[in-house]
Design an enzyme around this catalytic site. Sequence first.
Site, short mmCIF file in Angstrom:
data_model
loop_
_atom_site.label_atom_id
_atom_site.label_comp_id
_atom_site.label_asym_id
_atom_site.label_seq_id
_atom_site.Cartn_x
_atom_site.Cartn_y
_atom_site.Cartn_z
N LYS A 1 -7.40 -56.35 -10.03
CA LYS A 1 -8.71 -55.71 -10.17
C LYS A 1 -9.41 -56.07 -11.48
O LYS A 1 -10.62 -55.86 -11.61
CB LYS A 1 -8.56 -54.20 -10.06
N SER B 1 0.94 -51.97 -2.52
CA SER B 1 0.11 -52.94 -1.81
C SER B 1 0.88 -54.23 -1.57
O SER B 1 0.77 -54.85 -0.50
CB SER B 1 -1.16 -53.23 -2.61
#
Length: 329
Positions: free
Chosen positions: A41, A264
């Site tokens: 991110k 994830s």
Amino acid sequence: MPVISTPQEFNTDDLYVDLEAISGHRLFLKCEGFNFAGSIKLKAATAMVEAAERDGLLTPGSILVESSSGNLGVAMSMIAASKGYRFVCVTDSRCNLATRLLLEALGAQVHVVTEPSATGGLLGARIDHVRALCASDDRYVWLNQYTNPNNHAAHYRTTAPAIARAFPDLDVLFVGAGTTGTLMGCARYFRTWHRPVHIVAIDSEGSATFGHTPGRRMIPGLGTSIRPPLLDTSLVDEVVHVNEAETIRTCHQLARHGFIFGGSTGTVVHGAGQWLAQRDEQLTAVAIAPDLGERYLETVYQTGWVQDLYGEDVLPPQPAGATVTSPAA
């Protein structure tokens, strides 16, 4: 030896783990957690903030605000601290405690939403909260990772070309679907590449991203309760949905080989293995690991948390020779 003056300047973009000995499939895992934000991110956050500065949306008195299940919030808080902005992260009750503490350590103000909206679940409630903040004070600036084109543009410019350089014979790419920024950026890049690349999106069961009915999801990161505005399904060849119990088993399997990855990554690795197991041909396959696992030690890697939510039989048996002891009274 790299020398940097701001944390966002450092990001290792060329580390891969060969998972064949672990997964039984020829699969290379691109590790995106080796930066000061600890996740992929950082790329999207940096691109969105820098674009907002160029466009004059951010001024010295601005207060950044963003909805995030965790990693984007950490990246934004790090960049805000580096640049001198105030930052408010709107998250929900599924956000890991370690992530919330990290946000606060970086100077962010954390708002935790606990009640889902009637139509959009916890994500919808977070977005409603962000909109209310922006309406209350014009100093708030919402870059909106869910609609911001710089989210996917960051991966078109960085993540996908890095994979292309490392694997010029790439056949298939597995990408987890959250906001779908990484997925869309990589898919757009490889649609114009010199050879066809099969794009497989990996999603969590209970996610509404690809039109399924929303259901319970306890591991933050992948999946949404609202279809992401960035998503263009014409760029995705296939979708694999993974049950969270399989996510947890895969994380623990990787940990037994010394690799602590986030939830994830466990989802993506299991989905990739499931897809590859159905093919006989030898393919060059890459999967993207968004983060590492330290922020999941109290959830995915905590036996009590796992068994309370998923039952006694979710975790794999202890390896031979392992012993389990209780703390001394």
